[in-house]
Design a protein around this motif. Structure first.
Motif, PDB file in Angstrom:
ATOM      1  N   SER A 205      -8.779   1.925   3.785  1.00  0.00           N
ATOM      2  CA  SER A 205      -9.684   2.934   4.329  1.00  0.00           C
ATOM      3  C   SER A 205     -10.667   3.497   3.313  1.00  0.00           C
ATOM      4  O   SER A 205     -11.614   4.166   3.683  1.00  0.00           O
ATOM      5  N   SER A 206     -10.490   3.206   2.024  1.00  0.00           N
ATOM      6  CA  SER A 206     -11.317   3.871   1.016  1.00  0.00           C
ATOM      7  C   SER A 206     -12.391   2.985   0.400  1.00  0.00           C
ATOM      8  O   SER A 206     -13.146   3.434  -0.437  1.00  0.00           O
ATOM      9  N   TYR A 207     -12.456   1.723   0.791  1.00  0.00           N
ATOM     10  CA  TYR A 207     -13.457   0.796   0.246  1.00  0.00           C
ATOM     11  C   TYR A 207     -13.419   0.763  -1.279  1.00  0.00           C
ATOM     12  O   TYR A 207     -14.443   0.833  -1.945  1.00  0.00           O
ATOM     13  N   GLY A 208     -12.228   0.692  -1.851  1.00  0.00           N
ATOM     14  CA  GLY A 208     -12.085   0.580  -3.303  1.00  0.00           C
ATOM     15  C   GLY A 208     -12.165   1.900  -4.039  1.00  0.00           C
ATOM     16  O   GLY A 208     -12.236   1.923  -5.256  1.00  0.00           O
ATOM     17  N   GLY A 209     -12.160   3.030  -3.307  1.00  0.00           N
ATOM     18  CA  GLY A 209     -12.300   4.328  -3.952  1.00  0.00           C
ATOM     19  C   GLY A 209     -11.012   4.884  -4.531  1.00  0.00           C
ATOM     20  O   GLY A 209     -10.990   5.988  -5.018  1.00  0.00           O
ATOM     21  N   VAL A 210      -9.937   4.140  -4.457  1.00  0.00           N
ATOM     22  CA  VAL A 210      -8.658   4.591  -5.017  1.00  0.00           C
ATOM     23  C   VAL A 210      -8.616   4.157  -6.483  1.00  0.00           C
ATOM     24  O   VAL A 210      -8.768   2.984  -6.795  1.00  0.00           O
ATOM     25  N   ASN A 211      -8.461   5.123  -7.387  1.00  0.00           N
ATOM     26  CA  ASN A 211      -8.400   4.799  -8.809  1.00  0.00           C
ATOM     27  C   ASN A 211      -6.973   4.476  -9.207  1.00  0.00           C
ATOM     28  O   ASN A 211      -6.072   5.290  -9.032  1.00  0.00           O
ATOM     29  N   ILE A 212      -6.799   3.275  -9.721  1.00  0.00           N
ATOM     30  CA  ILE A 212      -5.473   2.795 -10.090  1.00  0.00           C
ATOM     31  C   ILE A 212      -5.488   2.390 -11.559  1.00  0.00           C
ATOM     32  O   ILE A 212      -6.429   1.730 -12.006  1.00  0.00           O
TER      33      ILE A 212
ATOM     34  N   PRO B  72      -1.665  10.404 -12.583  1.00  0.00           N
ATOM     35  CA  PRO B  72      -0.744  10.690 -13.680  1.00  0.00           C
ATOM     36  C   PRO B  72       0.704  10.791 -13.182  1.00  0.00           C
ATOM     37  O   PRO B  72       0.979  11.527 -12.237  1.00  0.00           O
ATOM     38  N   ASN B  73       1.562  10.034 -13.770  1.00  0.00           N
ATOM     39  CA  ASN B  73       2.990  10.029 -13.437  1.00  0.00           C
ATOM     40  C   ASN B  73       3.280   9.713 -11.971  1.00  0.00           C
ATOM     41  O   ASN B  73       4.292  10.145 -11.435  1.00  0.00           O
ATOM     42  N   ASP B  74       2.379   8.987 -11.321  1.00  0.00           N
ATOM     43  CA  ASP B  74       2.575   8.611  -9.918  1.00  0.00           C
ATOM     44  C   ASP B  74       2.666   7.088  -9.838  1.00  0.00           C
ATOM     45  O   ASP B  74       1.730   6.407  -9.446  1.00  0.00           O
ATOM     46  N   THR B  75       3.828   6.554 -10.244  1.00  0.00           N
ATOM     47  CA  THR B  75       4.035   5.109 -10.260  1.00  0.00           C
ATOM     48  C   THR B  75       4.225   4.606  -8.836  1.00  0.00           C
ATOM     49  O   THR B  75       5.102   5.090  -8.112  1.00  0.00           O
ATOM     50  N   ILE B  76       3.389   3.624  -8.451  1.00  0.00           N
ATOM     51  CA  ILE B  76       3.505   3.068  -7.107  1.00  0.00           C
ATOM     52  C   ILE B  76       4.133   1.675  -7.117  1.00  0.00           C
ATOM     53  O   ILE B  76       4.713   1.262  -6.130  1.00  0.00           O
ATOM     54  N   LEU B  77       4.033   0.961  -8.234  1.00  0.00           N
ATOM     55  CA  LEU B  77       4.679  -0.343  -8.386  1.00  0.00           C
ATOM     56  C   LEU B  77       5.102  -0.515  -9.838  1.00  0.00           C
ATOM     57  O   LEU B  77       4.417  -0.042 -10.744  1.00  0.00           O
ATOM     58  N   SER B  78       6.197  -1.220 -10.046  1.00  0.00           N
ATOM     59  CA  SER B  78       6.602  -1.530 -11.416  1.00  0.00           C
ATOM     60  C   SER B  78       7.425  -2.805 -11.408  1.00  0.00           C
ATOM     61  O   SER B  78       7.975  -3.201 -10.382  1.00  0.00           O
ATOM     62  N   GLY B  79       7.468  -3.442 -12.567  1.00  0.00           N
ATOM     63  CA  GLY B  79       8.226  -4.678 -12.698  1.00  0.00           C
ATOM     64  C   GLY B  79       7.955  -5.320 -14.039  1.00  0.00           C
ATOM     65  O   GLY B  79       7.442  -4.671 -14.952  1.00  0.00           O
ATOM     66  N   VAL B  80       8.271  -6.610 -14.148  1.00  0.00           N
ATOM     67  CA  VAL B  80       8.159  -7.338 -15.409  1.00  0.00           C
ATOM     68  C   VAL B  80       7.414  -8.641 -15.156  1.00  0.00           C
ATOM     69  O   VAL B  80       7.615  -9.292 -14.119  1.00  0.00           O
ATOM     70  N   THR B  81       6.554  -9.049 -16.105  1.00  0.00           N
ATOM     71  CA  THR B  81       5.830 -10.311 -15.956  1.00  0.00           C
ATOM     72  C   THR B  81       6.785 -11.497 -16.084  1.00  0.00           C
ATOM     73  O   THR B  81       7.764 -11.439 -16.832  1.00  0.00           O
TER      74      THR B  81
ATOM     75  N   ASP C 115       4.046  -6.656  -3.393  1.00  0.00           N
ATOM     76  CA  ASP C 115       3.390  -6.100  -2.211  1.00  0.00           C
ATOM     77  C   ASP C 115       3.136  -4.611  -2.394  1.00  0.00           C
ATOM     78  O   ASP C 115       3.969  -3.889  -2.959  1.00  0.00           O
ATOM     79  N   TRP C 116       1.981  -4.155  -1.869  1.00  0.00           N
ATOM     80  CA  TRP C 116       1.660  -2.733  -1.896  1.00  0.00           C
ATOM     81  C   TRP C 116       2.584  -1.977  -0.949  1.00  0.00           C
ATOM     82  O   TRP C 116       2.870  -2.452   0.139  1.00  0.00           O
ATOM     83  N   PRO C 117       3.036  -0.786  -1.329  1.00  0.00           N
ATOM     84  CA  PRO C 117       3.745   0.062  -0.361  1.00  0.00           C
ATOM     85  C   PRO C 117       2.783   0.412   0.783  1.00  0.00           C
ATOM     86  O   PRO C 117       1.569   0.491   0.570  1.00  0.00           O
ATOM     87  N   GLN C 118       3.289   0.638   1.973  1.00  0.00           N
ATOM     88  CA  GLN C 118       2.431   0.832   3.142  1.00  0.00           C
ATOM     89  C   GLN C 118       1.425   1.964   2.959  1.00  0.00           C
ATOM     90  O   GLN C 118       0.270   1.825   3.311  1.00  0.00           O
ATOM     91  N   GLY C 119       1.838   3.095   2.419  1.00  0.00           N
ATOM     92  CA  GLY C 119       0.910   4.219   2.237  1.00  0.00           C
ATOM     93  C   GLY C 119      -0.264   3.866   1.335  1.00  0.00           C
ATOM     94  O   GLY C 119      -1.412   4.244   1.596  1.00  0.00           O
ATOM     95  N   VAL C 120      -0.004   3.139   0.272  1.00  0.00           N
ATOM     96  CA  VAL C 120      -1.069   2.720  -0.655  1.00  0.00           C
ATOM     97  C   VAL C 120      -1.958   1.685   0.019  1.00  0.00           C
ATOM     98  O   VAL C 120      -3.186   1.732  -0.093  1.00  0.00           O
ATOM     99  N   LYS C 121      -1.360   0.762   0.740  1.00  0.00           N
ATOM    100  CA  LYS C 121      -2.123  -0.266   1.452  1.00  0.00           C
ATOM    101  C   LYS C 121      -3.100   0.382   2.438  1.00  0.00           C
ATOM    102  O   LYS C 121      -4.264  -0.012   2.524  1.00  0.00           O
ATOM    103  N   ASP C 122      -2.642   1.391   3.157  1.00  0.00           N
ATOM    104  CA  ASP C 122      -3.513   2.097   4.105  1.00  0.00           C
ATOM    105  C   ASP C 122      -4.683   2.759   3.391  1.00  0.00           C
ATOM    106  O   ASP C 122      -5.819   2.709   3.848  1.00  0.00           O
TER     107      ASP C 122
END
Length: 189
Positions: free
Chosen positions: A110-117, A81-90, A99-106
């Protein structure tokens, strides 16, 4: 009897007077001596397709009626909630990729898809949402429809279509292969 037990009873509910605008809605049902049930649904003119790549996120926005790309849609990708990691326009093809920010990419590695986005799109009063939530099928699991989820050991199957995406009205062609594994070799079923 006036109170049928263990019987399915259908009660039509017209929600069109309450659901007129694009958005995320939650319907809550509560009966006498019954637990509360909730179902969340999205009303939108736009479909969002979301792919998580090793290095970048990809979102494709298309009009649900015509299948055409939706250019100029604001996209916001959130990890919470309210934690925007990427934004833009189509772009003119309805595509947004970044590109993913480095922290999100890591985390993704490491989570095998366990990050809910969650992915939100908005344009001209319309909004759409999609994501990779690991509980996408909550409330529609096969066991709730009395469909067996039996597991067959040593069987492998593969189902494919002739292409990855279709426009409304196009025929879908698919094929499936299933094999049993016996002594490390595949055999016909």
């Amino acid at each position: 009897s006036p109170n049928p037990l263990n019987q399915v009873v259908q009660i039509p509910v017209d929600i069109t007077s309450k659901v007129q605008n694009s958005g995320i809605y939650t319907m809550t049902l509560k009966g006498q001596d019954l637990p509360m049930q909730q179902q969340t649904f999205v009303v939108s003119k736009t479909a969002l397709l979301f792919k998580i790549g090793a290095d970048q996120a990809l979102v494709w926005a298309t009009d649900l009626k015509t299948g055409l790309p939706v250019a100029g849609m604001n996209i916001e990708i959130q990890e919470g909630p309210n934690d925007t990691i990427l934004s833009g326009v189509t772009d003119q093809n309805g595509l947004f990729s970044k590109d993913w920010p480095q922290g999100v990419k890591d985390k993704l590695e490491s989570s095998y898809g366990g990050v809910n986005i969650l992915v939100f799109g908005s344009k001209d009063g319309d909004m759409a949402v999609t994501g990779n939530d690991s509980v996408w099928n909550q409330g529609i699991e096969s066991w709730q429809f009395h469909i067996s989820q039996g597991y067959v050991e040593k069987m492998r199957s593969y189902i494919m279509t002739d292409r990855p995406l279709y426009l409304p009205g196009q025929a879908v062609f698919w094929k499936a292969m299933a094999r049993s594994e016996v002594d490390g070799k595949y055999q016909l079923l």
